[in-house]
Write a protein that holds these residues in place. Sequence first.
Motif, PDB file in Angstrom:
ATOM      1  N   LEU A   1      84.995  21.056 -45.080  1.00 39.16           N
ATOM      2  CA  LEU A   1      84.857  22.514 -45.041  1.00 39.16           C
ATOM      3  C   LEU A   1      83.401  22.923 -44.800  1.00 39.16           C
ATOM      4  O   LEU A   1      83.113  23.799 -43.982  1.00 39.16           O
ATOM      5  CB  LEU A   1      85.372  23.119 -46.350  1.00 39.16           C
ATOM      6  N   ALA A   2      82.492  22.266 -45.504  1.00 44.51           N
ATOM      7  CA  ALA A   2      81.079  22.640 -45.385  1.00 44.51           C
ATOM      8  C   ALA A   2      80.545  22.346 -43.991  1.00 44.51           C
ATOM      9  O   ALA A   2      79.812  23.147 -43.404  1.00 44.51           O
ATOM     10  CB  ALA A   2      80.259  21.897 -46.430  1.00 44.51           C
ATOM     11  N   ALA A   3      80.939  21.216 -43.442  1.00 46.17           N
ATOM     12  CA  ALA A   3      80.407  20.838 -42.132  1.00 46.17           C
ATOM     13  C   ALA A   3      81.022  21.659 -41.006  1.00 46.17           C
ATOM     14  O   ALA A   3      80.490  21.712 -39.903  1.00 46.17           O
ATOM     15  CB  ALA A   3      80.656  19.349 -41.888  1.00 46.17           C
ATOM     16  N   ASN A   4      82.123  22.330 -41.287  1.00 47.18           N
ATOM     17  CA  ASN A   4      82.746  23.169 -40.254  1.00 47.18           C
ATOM     18  C   ASN A   4      81.874  24.381 -39.914  1.00 47.18           C
ATOM     19  O   ASN A   4      82.150  25.126 -38.979  1.00 47.18           O
ATOM     20  CB  ASN A   4      84.153  23.590 -40.707  1.00 47.18           C
ATOM     21  N   ILE A   5      80.782  24.536 -40.641  1.00 51.83           N
ATOM     22  CA  ILE A   5      79.888  25.668 -40.354  1.00 51.83           C
ATOM     23  C   ILE A   5      79.121  25.464 -39.039  1.00 51.83           C
ATOM     24  O   ILE A   5      78.634  26.408 -38.439  1.00 51.83           O
ATOM     25  CB  ILE A   5      78.901  25.911 -41.526  1.00 51.83           C
ATOM     26  N   PHE A   6      79.055  24.223 -38.617  1.00 49.49           N
ATOM     27  CA  PHE A   6      78.272  23.975 -37.390  1.00 49.49           C
ATOM     28  C   PHE A   6      79.114  24.260 -36.157  1.00 49.49           C
ATOM     29  O   PHE A   6      79.673  23.383 -35.530  1.00 49.49           O
ATOM     30  CB  PHE A   6      77.690  22.559 -37.403  1.00 49.49           C
ATOM     31  N   ASP A   7      79.182  25.524 -35.855  1.00 47.77           N
ATOM     32  CA  ASP A   7      80.111  26.021 -34.837  1.00 47.77           C
ATOM     33  C   ASP A   7      79.342  26.927 -33.881  1.00 47.77           C
ATOM     34  O   ASP A   7      78.920  28.012 -34.252  1.00 47.77           O
ATOM     35  CB  ASP A   7      81.227  26.786 -35.573  1.00 47.77           C
ATOM     36  N   TRP A   8      79.162  26.448 -32.670  1.00 47.54           N
ATOM     37  CA  TRP A   8      78.383  27.216 -31.695  1.00 47.54           C
ATOM     38  C   TRP A   8      79.182  28.325 -31.039  1.00 47.54           C
ATOM     39  O   TRP A   8      78.705  29.024 -30.158  1.00 47.54           O
ATOM     40  CB  TRP A   8      77.787  26.277 -30.645  1.00 47.54           C
ATOM     41  N   GLY A   9      80.422  28.477 -31.456  1.00 45.52           N
ATOM     42  CA  GLY A   9      81.241  29.553 -30.889  1.00 45.52           C
ATOM     43  C   GLY A   9      81.217  30.792 -31.758  1.00 45.52           C
ATOM     44  O   GLY A   9      81.721  31.833 -31.369  1.00 45.52           O
ATOM     45  N   SER A  10      80.626  30.688 -32.934  1.00 46.46           N
ATOM     46  CA  SER A  10      80.619  31.837 -33.827  1.00 46.46           C
ATOM     47  C   SER A  10      79.256  32.525 -33.764  1.00 46.46           C
ATOM     48  O   SER A  10      78.217  31.901 -33.937  1.00 46.46           O
ATOM     49  CB  SER A  10      80.904  31.373 -35.255  1.00 46.46           C
ATOM     50  N   ARG A  11      79.323  33.824 -33.530  1.00 46.51           N
ATOM     51  CA  ARG A  11      78.082  34.583 -33.391  1.00 46.51           C
ATOM     52  C   ARG A  11      77.272  34.501 -34.676  1.00 46.51           C
ATOM     53  O   ARG A  11      76.072  34.271 -34.677  1.00 46.51           O
ATOM     54  CB  ARG A  11      78.432  36.043 -33.090  1.00 46.51           C
ATOM     55  N   ALA A  12      77.957  34.642 -35.791  1.00 42.97           N
ATOM     56  CA  ALA A  12      77.261  34.619 -37.081  1.00 42.97           C
ATOM     57  C   ALA A  12      76.564  33.271 -37.283  1.00 42.97           C
ATOM     58  O   ALA A  12      75.415  33.221 -37.728  1.00 42.97           O
ATOM     59  CB  ALA A  12      78.252  34.875 -38.199  1.00 42.97           C
ATOM     60  N   CYS A  13      77.256  32.184 -36.938  1.00 42.93           N
ATOM     61  CA  CYS A  13      76.664  30.861 -37.151  1.00 42.93           C
ATOM     62  C   CYS A  13      75.466  30.646 -36.236  1.00 42.93           C
ATOM     63  O   CYS A  13      74.431  30.129 -36.663  1.00 42.93           O
ATOM     64  CB  CYS A  13      77.706  29.771 -36.918  1.00 42.93           C
ATOM     65  N   VAL A  14      75.601  31.063 -34.984  1.00 44.59           N
ATOM     66  CA  VAL A  14      74.487  30.873 -34.054  1.00 44.59           C
ATOM     67  C   VAL A  14      73.267  31.645 -34.553  1.00 44.59           C
ATOM     68  O   VAL A  14      72.138  31.154 -34.496  1.00 44.59           O
ATOM     69  CB  VAL A  14      74.892  31.274 -32.608  1.00 44.59           C
ATOM     70  N   GLU A  15      73.514  32.838 -35.099  1.00 50.01           N
ATOM     71  CA  GLU A  15      72.393  33.602 -35.664  1.00 50.01           C
ATOM     72  C   GLU A  15      71.769  32.854 -36.847  1.00 50.01           C
ATOM     73  O   GLU A  15      70.562  32.811 -37.000  1.00 50.01           O
ATOM     74  CB  GLU A  15      72.862  34.984 -36.110  1.00 50.01           C
ATOM     75  N   LEU A  16      72.646  32.266 -37.647  1.00 46.87           N
ATOM     76  CA  LEU A  16      72.162  31.480 -38.790  1.00 46.87           C
ATOM     77  C   LEU A  16      71.227  30.367 -38.342  1.00 46.87           C
ATOM     78  O   LEU A  16      70.187  30.128 -38.947  1.00 46.87           O
ATOM     79  CB  LEU A  16      73.341  30.805 -39.486  1.00 46.87           C
ATOM     80  N   TYR A  17      71.627  29.689 -37.271  1.00 46.96           N
ATOM     81  CA  TYR A  17      70.819  28.556 -36.810  1.00 46.96           C
ATOM     82  C   TYR A  17      69.406  28.997 -36.434  1.00 46.96           C
ATOM     83  O   TYR A  17      68.467  28.229 -36.488  1.00 46.96           O
ATOM     84  CB  TYR A  17      71.446  27.848 -35.595  1.00 46.96           C
ATOM     85  N   HIS A  18      69.286  30.277 -36.045  1.00 47.23           N
ATOM     86  CA  HIS A  18      67.955  30.773 -35.693  1.00 47.23           C
ATOM     87  C   HIS A  18      67.153  31.155 -36.932  1.00 47.23           C
ATOM     88  O   HIS A  18      65.950  31.294 -36.878  1.00 47.23           O
ATOM     89  CB  HIS A  18      68.067  31.981 -34.759  1.00 47.23           C
ATOM     90  N   LYS A  19      67.847  31.354 -38.033  1.00 42.11           N
ATOM     91  CA  LYS A  19      67.171  31.864 -39.239  1.00 42.11           C
ATOM     92  C   LYS A  19      66.760  30.785 -40.216  1.00 42.11           C
ATOM     93  O   LYS A  19      65.869  30.988 -41.027  1.00 42.11           O
ATOM     94  CB  LYS A  19      68.089  32.846 -39.970  1.00 42.11           C
ATOM     95  N   GLY A  20      67.452  29.680 -40.194  1.00 41.93           N
ATOM     96  CA  GLY A  20      67.142  28.694 -41.230  1.00 41.93           C
ATOM     97  C   GLY A  20      67.224  27.279 -40.721  1.00 41.93           C
ATOM     98  O   GLY A  20      67.707  27.021 -39.621  1.00 41.93           O
ATOM     99  N   THR A  21      66.746  26.386 -41.542  1.00 40.30           N
ATOM    100  CA  THR A  21      66.869  24.979 -41.178  1.00 40.30           C
ATOM    101  C   THR A  21      68.281  24.531 -41.525  1.00 40.30           C
ATOM    102  O   THR A  21      68.999  25.201 -42.276  1.00 40.30           O
ATOM    103  CB  THR A  21      65.889  24.109 -41.979  1.00 40.30           C
ATOM    104  N   ILE A  22      68.619  23.394 -41.018  1.00 42.44           N
ATOM    105  CA  ILE A  22      69.965  22.909 -41.287  1.00 42.44           C
ATOM    106  C   ILE A  22      70.161  22.628 -42.770  1.00 42.44           C
ATOM    107  O   ILE A  22      71.257  22.781 -43.307  1.00 42.44           O
ATOM    108  CB  ILE A  22      70.289  21.675 -40.427  1.00 42.44           C
ATOM    109  N   ILE A  23      69.065  22.294 -43.436  1.00 46.55           N
ATOM    110  CA  ILE A  23      69.193  22.025 -44.878  1.00 46.55           C
ATOM    111  C   ILE A  23      69.627  23.300 -45.577  1.00 46.55           C
ATOM    112  O   ILE A  23      70.546  23.303 -46.390  1.00 46.55           O
ATOM    113  CB  ILE A  23      67.845  21.564 -45.482  1.00 46.55           C
ATOM    114  N   GLU A  24      68.940  24.399 -45.202  1.00 41.78           N
ATOM    115  CA  GLU A  24      69.281  25.667 -45.841  1.00 41.78           C
ATOM    116  C   GLU A  24      70.726  26.065 -45.526  1.00 41.78           C
ATOM    117  O   GLU A  24      71.466  26.510 -46.395  1.00 41.78           O
ATOM    118  CB  GLU A  24      68.317  26.760 -45.369  1.00 41.78           C
TER     119      GLU A  24
END
Length: 910
Positions: free
Chosen positions: A674-697
């Motif tokens: 479930l946690a690793a399913n966050i790495f989804d380049w099709g979701s706008r929210a997730c892509v924004e997240l990737y710009h805001k934080g490190t993968i650890i965060e």
Amino acid sequence: MAGVVDDKILGIIDIKDKETEENNNSIQNTLVKEEGSQGEKEMAHAAGNSIHRSGSRPQLDVSKAEIQSNVEEKYPTILLPNQSDDISHLALDIGGSLIKLVYFSRREHHQSANDKRKKSMKERLGISNGNRRSYPILGGRLHFVKFETSKINECLDFIYSKQLHRGGLESRYSDGVTNQNAIIKATGGGAYKFADLFKERLGVSLDKEDEMSCLVAGANFLLKAIRHEAFTHMEGHKEFVQIDPNDMFPFLLVNIGSGVSMIKVDGDGKFERVSGTNVGGGTYWGLGKLLTKCKSFDELLELSQKGDNRTIDMLVGDIYGGMDYNKIGLSASTIASSFGKAISDKKELEDYRPEDISLSLLRMISYNIGQISYLTALRFGLKRIFFGGFFIRGHAYTMDTISFAVQFWSKGAAQAMFLRHEGFLGALGAFMSSERHGLDDLMVHQLVERFPMGAPYTGGKIHGPPLGDLNEKISWMEKFLQKGTEITAPVPMIPPGTTGLGGFEVPLSKGSALRSDASALNVGVLHLVPTLEVFPLLADPKSYEPNTIDLSDHGELEYWFTILSEHLPDLVDKAVASEGGTDDAKRRGDAFARAFSAHLARLMQEPAAYGKLGLANLLEMREECLREFLFVDAYRSIKQRENEASLAVLPDLLMELDSMDEETRLLTLIEGVLAANIFDWGSRACVELYHKGTIIEIYRMSRNKMRRPWRVDDFDAFKERMLGTGDKKPPPHRRALLFVDNSGADIVLGMLPLARELLRLGTEVVLVANSLPALNDVTAMELPDIVAEAAKHCDILRRAAEAGGLLEDAMINTLDGSKENSSSVPLMVVENGCGSPCIDLRQVSSELAAAAKDADLIILEGMGRALHTNLNARFQCDALKLAMVKNQRLAEKLMKGNIYDCICKYEPAI
Ligand SMILES: Nc1ncnc2c1ncn2[C@@H]1O[C@H](COP(=O)(O)OP(=O)(O)O)[C@@H](O)[C@H]1O
Ligand SMILES: CC(C)(COP(=O)(O)O)[C@@H](O)C(=O)NCCC(=O)O
Ligand SMILES: [Mn+2]
């Protein structure tokens, strides 16, 4: 559980400071080039296609097949010297107004690295060739194109340019001499009228087929084989009707071409032409042309959109002094006499608006046809009436008028239905009549309809040669931009108001949204994929609906269209970068964005234009559109980078897992997925997240969200089935199908460790992955390498992968050189048959269907496969659906939750 994977481990997968995509990826470029050049070839191809001869049906003759090109080439062309040209690839219906063409292009079979895996899977799963049929059918594509009969030379040029008269075998296989014996199936009057011209220009004979039997064969085929073929159209509302192939007959088929035929159909080949009328499409177009000076049919139709027929039709109110004629149920606005007002008006033709004339004429003819159809149906006790023919032209007003007439006169007892392939019935029937292609009993699940952007391919406008290559397609898109936005705008759908009794009010549409001449028809290219099957573990395939969200809700539609539009710039960036950021890639990226936006714009206006629309279709169309512009794998380097980073931390994760007791481990594994399913380049929210934080965060946040209970939390029931309670150990599942989702952490740190646990429990595991790339999803082709890397760190995975044939080379390379005799349950990989983030389980690959036969557990992972689609699907075996909801609105809508909530839905077999 936040400490399971520590920061040190996670730091390796930092994607915060990601640079632009790796440029100059030579493998990628090579792939693209080869795909591109191969794409244009339409040749008989034998390799791996396992086509053999059957007694009754001609098939490809592959004897003495030889590789034609340089053997070093990855996808060499194969010559079939003994293959004759007689496989039917083209059929024509040459009518009074239009020539309709249906042609078949065989799909080339690409030998790929995947084939080795496929071959071993075939042996392992016991898939024989032509699995469920006594003879194989050819994979390929059915195209629908039309030309004006008066422009027959353009049609001949088209046939010649595609070499369709040669059975699709291109001139490189011949000595250049035209084959005098070639035969093309043809129907319609023009098959007689133009026979000599075809012989002269193309050297082919037209094999004439009866027009009525072709119309019937075409209609029967479409009703049986195309899921969303028939629909009703009332007051602007279109609804697809599911026809039961076992309960289709009898019906009345009304074909509105230049003239109108009414055919009572009782079965395959069982029919009688029971009526007709000479007042038909030719009448509308002919009279309309005389009266309005219009230059094209579409122009005439467009005019009607702005018309007001009250200026020219005599209404009941005109006769009754503005009153209704209540006694017989006619309102004042009912047309008493079409064109009747012209008698008393002291006006000349020029004094009437062409718009009004066109509308009056359209209503007169449509209404009349509807009425006669109903009377004919009544005469023979038929309840269902299907309308075809190009007069209809997917035009809302025409269909509403016909429907109204049928409903009004039958007092609701009879129903008008329309066919999406309206004008192609005859041509399709002629094609089917050839009996050479073995398509007769093709089934719904073997057909996939696609809507490519090359307008002429979709039979868009009446046209000359097709947009053959990519460059033409791109320039076409560029021109489209210069011309404005209307190129794919549909026929407007604004509902006409009805009086309810006997006639229509003036249409509400005043022509604000008009169709351009180049607008596409509502038919795509039919891809024939003989290997597709219905997923055998569906509890009730008949009632199965893949899509969870109903896009017929306008609010939903608008929301998802906005989401997809907003995602476009980022997607184009990735796609262009994946091709080295070259000028060519930029041009293609631009063209892709325009093409996809055009599709979206069209569907926004007319959501049912391409059949019943679900979110899965939209997401798939985006991937198809990328492929059309030769973006083979837009997220390739992102996937690679994330795989590498995740593989580097896998050993530590496995070690931590192994230190836990069984129950804690199972929970941690599910959390991990479930946690690793966050790495989804099709979701706008997730892509924004990737710009805001490190993968650890991100990962930490994700794991913090893991606190149970999850939004849907059936973990305890799942755990009980897996581990039992107390001392009672349940038997392990025999075989689990794991429908995997994303690359990187998702597959490596989520699904693979879960697979490993199942293997440890004694369950065979089949990883089910996409056949083609879609977003950052892992593909079946990529999986063996990932598994091989993971297996380096883990004995369980290594033995299982060896047992599953994924690690043949590794077996040879063991230290002492001896092959280990592994007794492990196998780990296998199968492809699912799709290239989309979602999965429609009515159409899966034959290897997945075969793998499913022994499976008693399926695990669907990710938003696309477990939420957008299949959330409500029920299975004959145990099913676990795992996903993180990466969209706020979806979370609210589906489970009154929030973004990043998790779903763990367990449903035991029913
Ligand atoms: N682009 C077009 N050009 C001419 N007619 C068209 C066009 N589009 C639709 N039509 C309508 O379709 C009718 C022809 O329908 P079709 O089913 O092809 O019959 P036919 O086999 O008699 O040509 C025309 O008479 C006209 O009303
Ligand atoms: C395309 C996806 C279904 C992929 O999700 P996945 O299956 O990888 O979990 C998902 O990213 C999605 O629905 N995206 C669009 C919604 C959004 O951007 O919020
Ligand atoms: Mn995905």
